[in-house]
Design an enzyme around this catalytic site. Structure first.
Site, mmCIF file in Angstrom:
data_model
loop_
_atom_site.group_PDB
_atom_site.id
_atom_site.type_symbol
_atom_site.label_atom_id
_atom_site.label_comp_id
_atom_site.label_asym_id
_atom_site.label_seq_id
_atom_site.Cartn_x
_atom_site.Cartn_y
_atom_site.Cartn_z
ATOM 1 N N LYS A 73 32.824 30.560 44.439
ATOM 2 C CA LYS A 73 32.901 32.020 44.570
ATOM 3 C C LYS A 73 31.528 32.568 44.950
ATOM 4 O O LYS A 73 30.514 32.133 44.391
ATOM 5 C CB LYS A 73 33.371 32.618 43.246
ATOM 6 C CG LYS A 73 33.726 34.091 43.275
ATOM 7 C CD LYS A 73 34.219 34.538 41.882
ATOM 8 C CE LYS A 73 34.690 35.973 41.845
ATOM 9 N NZ LYS A 73 35.173 36.374 40.497
ATOM 10 N N SER B 158 39.543 38.774 40.629
ATOM 11 C CA SER B 158 38.664 38.926 41.777
ATOM 12 C C SER B 158 38.317 37.603 42.466
ATOM 13 O O SER B 158 37.776 37.627 43.562
ATOM 14 C CB SER B 158 37.370 39.591 41.323
ATOM 15 O OG SER B 158 36.668 38.732 40.452
ATOM 16 N N SER C 297 39.783 37.297 36.086
ATOM 17 C CA SER C 297 39.480 37.089 37.510
ATOM 18 C C SER C 297 39.696 35.669 38.014
ATOM 19 O O SER C 297 39.737 35.441 39.219
ATOM 20 C CB SER C 297 38.041 37.509 37.818
ATOM 21 O OG SER C 297 37.989 38.902 37.984
#
Lengths: 471, 453
Positions: free
Chosen positions: B59, B134, B158
């Site tokens: 990420k 996310s 997330s």
């Protein structure tokens, strides 16, 4: 009108590394932004490491010196103090809740001591930011509003600094103590003067502020609570902001930092070195060794310096007052010249003792003693105790060894400087010093100037008499 | 040969990712280089590390030295990380291959990955739908076979939300088990890095590498026995909080009932319990997160990050850069967080929030002292269509209702897919007491096996 003054003093603690990372704390002599890492530069994703233990220990030592109550066996949180400024890489400063409260220094109350990190340095005019200072451990000491005059404030700070230096708790950098001064005249509002960087500036700023406030009151203008800045060049204080618009720092506990807990053991271990306070020791040295108070005070500038004095004073046949004179004079001069602490000078008690004894017995001259001292201080460091007598011999600095030689040099000098001799004889005393200087040069200081002077005088008289007899 | 595996994967990325948008950056050259080196080492008869040749995506709020670390924000469009996160160092040390960095909602503020400042990531299972967020790019990269394992970050779901929407597995470890050093902050007392993968075995092996004490993150703790399998051959004691089932999509409710029956048939004990304070999880969570987030965002003043152009003075610079470079969700959170931490309102809002958090944590812990795990759905709905929840932020916040309690309590929580509804394979969430991550993985494996039957 009664003057009410309270101080907030930011002290850079003596440590090897920063408060939350391992970067070195030396910032004065480094290229900008060289002693930094992702942590103290507040890079994205970097987190503070565990608190520097030495910083906490030094904070606790300060607490002991200031006779505070330490905050024991409970969580002490670091908080984030938020504000925007270019020298603050994360947009907040990490500052702890008090580690100690309710102390005193002399008759001045201490409200609290807490730890925090220094911001970087921002040069407004050049627009340059240097983060070498960012993250250096600070202790903030907050006094009660017990000070009654600018002079008292200055003296308080000098005393505090003396104590911190004595116990080696403070950094060596320029700007290692910075002061916010709060001042009000009885019945009036409080004005804060921020970030004053020297003690004489504290006194000047407060004196100006008193005059300014009195003038305002006389003119019927109300004093407002505000923050001001002291401008060193013009010697006046300038408004920074009024309290109505003052910052709200939005203090919140820092989730990245585990709370500190001070337990009895940590307290004992860190404070064991704090026993006799400098002023007590000054008094004791004066009484016990019969030396002048002013000399005792100089001995106590540094703990190790006073230790040397006491240790050598134990030696038989040494007169403490004479020793103090020598330590205060030649020894202190050489240390100060190099801005070296005794502890980092490499000098050993035995070396100093031997040197002093030889000087005291007249085996070496004062300038020879100086030379040996210089060679000890500037020479290569060694783990062995150096033999002073050997050094003196090698360099030909022993007085007795070359008495004959010096006598001869004097005779030569009288012959070579006929004009000066004549001048001297005609009453110009100074002409003799010219010859003394020449001889000192020739003997590279091994000779004693006073002795040479006496020797020259007697030689000249002797020569005179011989010539008179011849006639 | 790892190089062939990498070549094939890169080919797939070139073909499919322009549409899906999982990656912010693909490290083609570095990945190939690394694969070749690993091949050479194998040929030389040497052993590889625990993650030898596994393909990772990361990420893009996790630092990789020398690579852009955008956090999905225009503010950091040009920012290059000067150091690597501890998790990245540990993966590289065990011979994992990092193939690229993945898209996310700006500063991880979002639940469906439509809030990235750059582009939207699509759900690989159906391109009209969101992948969840996310860590949407991470979950999508695994679902689309661009990576075997992805590291995401989880502040309130997330990792688990996108794993559930994309039909893959994930675990948010116990707070303090994985170092956050190098993870861009959202809310520091909630954030935790964790893996997303197609199977629980890959989660387990990744956890084995990335966990453990790190001097650079003092909130990491040493917990020696956390890898121990305490349940062993015993049956699992499972609690289902009735609050988990409120407002659930009926299709997910049916699937959950089926799962419940199968687990009961397998001899596991499942009891219904109630944790009334869960009702307050969303307000508690968002208030606490806003407060921490507004502090974390304080460093973006226009001086160090983002090019603000010519400005006259500091306040103007701060206002201008924040106005231009942050999107509305980030601004909303900063403003609310700033408001509740001001001196005037801190006691009334932030102080109460912290108390409520402590209460919720103790309620959850008391249930977990009686049961091995808590079980429920990960998300109360299936993925929604892109753009469907853009209008009302509250609606988006409510989507996190099932995932935020784990972060409030700092406990481990995993999501594992079971069954199928249309193209989607919804995830079910398992939570356990702090450092009982192995209990979570145990039940995840059990469900994984049931699902494959």
């Amino acid at each position: 009108m009664k003057t009410i003054i309270g101080l907030e003093i930011h002290v850079q603690l003596n440590t090897d590394s920063k408060l939350f990372c391992e970067c070195p704390v030396d910032y004065g002599h480094q290229e900008p932004n060289t002693n930094i890492c992702p942590i103290c530069a507040g890079q994205i994703g970097a987190k503070p490491q565990s608190i520097n233990k030495k910083a906490l220990e030094n904070g606790l030592r300060i607490a002991k010196i200031l006779v505070c109550k330490e905050v024991l066996n409970q969580d002490i949180y670091f908080q984030r103090k938020h504000y925007f400024y270019p020298d603050l890489p994360s947009g907040y400063q990490r500052t702890s809740k008090p580690i100690a409260t309710e102390g005193k220094l002399g008759n001045i109350g201490i409200w609290e001591v807490h730890l925090e990190e220094d911001p970087g340095r921002y040069e407004l005019r050049k627009g340059i930011v240097d983060y070498n200072r960012s993250g250096i451990p600070l202790a903030e000491i907050v006094t009660a509003p017990d000070l009654r005059s600018p002079l008292e404030a200055k003296e308080f700070l000098e005393r505090l600094e003396r104590y911190l230096r004595y116990f080696d708790l403070i950094s060596n950098e320029v700007g290692n103590m910075r002061v916010d001064a709060n001042i009000s005249l009885e019945g009036g509002k409080r004005v804060e003067i921020k970030n004053i960087n020297s003690f004489s500036n504290v006194e000047d700023a407060l004196n100006f502020e008193i005059k300014r406030q009195i003038t305002q009151i006389e003119q019927g203008i109300e004093i407002v609570q505000e923050t001001r800045h002291f401008d060193e060049n013009s010697g006046i204080t300038i408004r920074m902001r009024k309290k109505e618009t003052a910052d709200d720092y939005r203090y919140v506990p820092d989730p990245d930092i585990l709370p500190i807990v001070i337990d009895e053991r940590l307290l004992r271990e860190s404070q064991a070195t704090i026993e006799e306070l400098p002023d007590q020791r000054t008094q004791r040295l004066a009484e016990k060794y019969g030396i002048e108070s002013s000399d005792a005070r100089v001995m106590v500038i540094e703990r190790e310096f006073a230790d040397i004095f006491e240790e050598i004073s134990k030696t038989k046949q040494i007169q403490p007052q004479k020793l103090a004179n020598w330590m205060r004079g030649p020894l202190r001069k050489q240390l100060n010249y190099r801005s070296k602490k005794t502890s980092e000078s490499g000098l050993r008690i035995d070396e100093i003792r031997e040197l002093y004894e030889m000087f005291e017995k007249g085996e070496i001259s004062d300038s020879a003693a100086d030379q040996i001292l210089i060679s000890l201080l500037d020479g290569e460091s060694t783990t062995q105790t150096r033999k002073i007598r050997q050094i003196a011999e090698e360099r030909g600095l022993l007085k007795n060894a070359n008495k004959e030689e010096i006598r001869k040099i004097c005779e030569d000098a009288i012959r070579e400087n006929e004009k000066s001799v004549a001048d001297y004889k005609s009453g110009k005393e100074k002409a003799l010093f010219f010859i003394v200087g020449k001889i000192m040069q020739k003997t590279k200081g091994a000779a004693d100037a006073k002795e040479i002077e006496a020797l020259l005088k007697s030689k000249i008289t002797e020569k005179d008499n011989q010539e008179k007899i011849k006639k | 040969m790892f190089i062939e595996k990498i070549e094939k994967t890169l080919e797939r990325i070139r073909r499919d990712d322009p549409k899906i948008g999982a990656f912010i950056e693909v490290y083609e050259a570095e990945a190939k280089e690394r694969a070749k080196k690993l091949d050479e080492r194998l040929r030389a008869g040497r052993k590889l590390g625990k993650l030898g040749g596994k393909i990772f995506s990361i990420k893009n709020n996790i630092a990789i030295k020398g690579k852009k670390m955008t956090c999905g924000s225009k503010m950091l469009e040009q920012y290059v990380a000067p150091y690597s996160a501890t998790v990245v160092e540990r993966i590289e040390a065990e011979d994992g291959i990092i193939i690229g960095s993945t898209n996310l909602d700006e500063f991880a503020c979002g639940s469906d990955n439509t809030k990235s400042a750059f582009f939207k990531t699509l759900n690989p299972l159906d391109h009209e739908y969101v992948p969840g967020g996310s860590s949407g790019g991470s979950a999508a990269s695994v679902a689309a076979d661009f990576a075997e394992i992805s590291l995401g970050s989880d502040t309130g779901g997330s990792i688990r939300a996108p794993a559930s929407f994309c039909g893959v597995c994930s675990i948010k470890p116990t707070y303090g088990l994985v170092s956050r050093y190098g993870l861009g902050d959202l809310a520091m007392s909630f954030d935790q890095i964790g893996p997303i993968a197609k199977n629980t075995a890959d989660l387990q092996s990744t956890l084995g590498v990335i966990t453990g004490r790190d001097e650079k993150d003092q909130t990491t703790t040493v917990e020696k026995d956390w890898q121990k399998d305490e349940i062993g051959d015993k049956k699992i004691k499972i609690a289902v909080a009735e609050e988990f089932l409120e407002g659930l999509d009926p299709k997910i409710a049916d699937l959950f009932e089926e799962l419940r029956q199968k687990l009961t048939e397998a001899g596991h004990r499942i009891d219904k319990v109630s944790i009334p304070s869960l009702k307050y999880a969303i307000p508690i969570y968002y208030l606490a997160v806003f407060a921490e987030f507004s502090s974390a965002m304080q460093k973006y003043d226009g001086l160090r990050y983002g090019n603000v152009g010519e400005v006259e003075e500091l306040v103007e610079s701060v206002a201008k850069i924040r106005g231009e470079k942050f999107t509305s969700e980030v601004k909303r959170r900063i403003m609310l967080g700033t408001f509740i931490t001001t001196k005037e309102y801190q006691d009334a809002w932030y102080g109460k929030t912290l108390k409520a958090r402590a209460k919720l944590r103790s309620d959850i812990n008391s249930v977990l002292s009686l049961y091995d795990v808590l079980l429920g759905p990960t998300m109360s709905s299936l993925p929604w269509k892109i753009g469907q929840k853009n209008e009302n932020p509250l609606e988006m916040y409510l989507a996190d209702i099932l995932t935020v309690p784990a972060n409030l309590a700092g406990i481990p929580a995993g999501s594992v897919p079971y069954g199928k509804i249309g193209k989607f394979r919804p995830g079910f969430q398992i939570q356990a007491a702090r450092f009982k991550d192995q209990k979570v993985l145990k039940l995840m494996r059990t469900i994984e096996e049931l699902d494959s039957k």
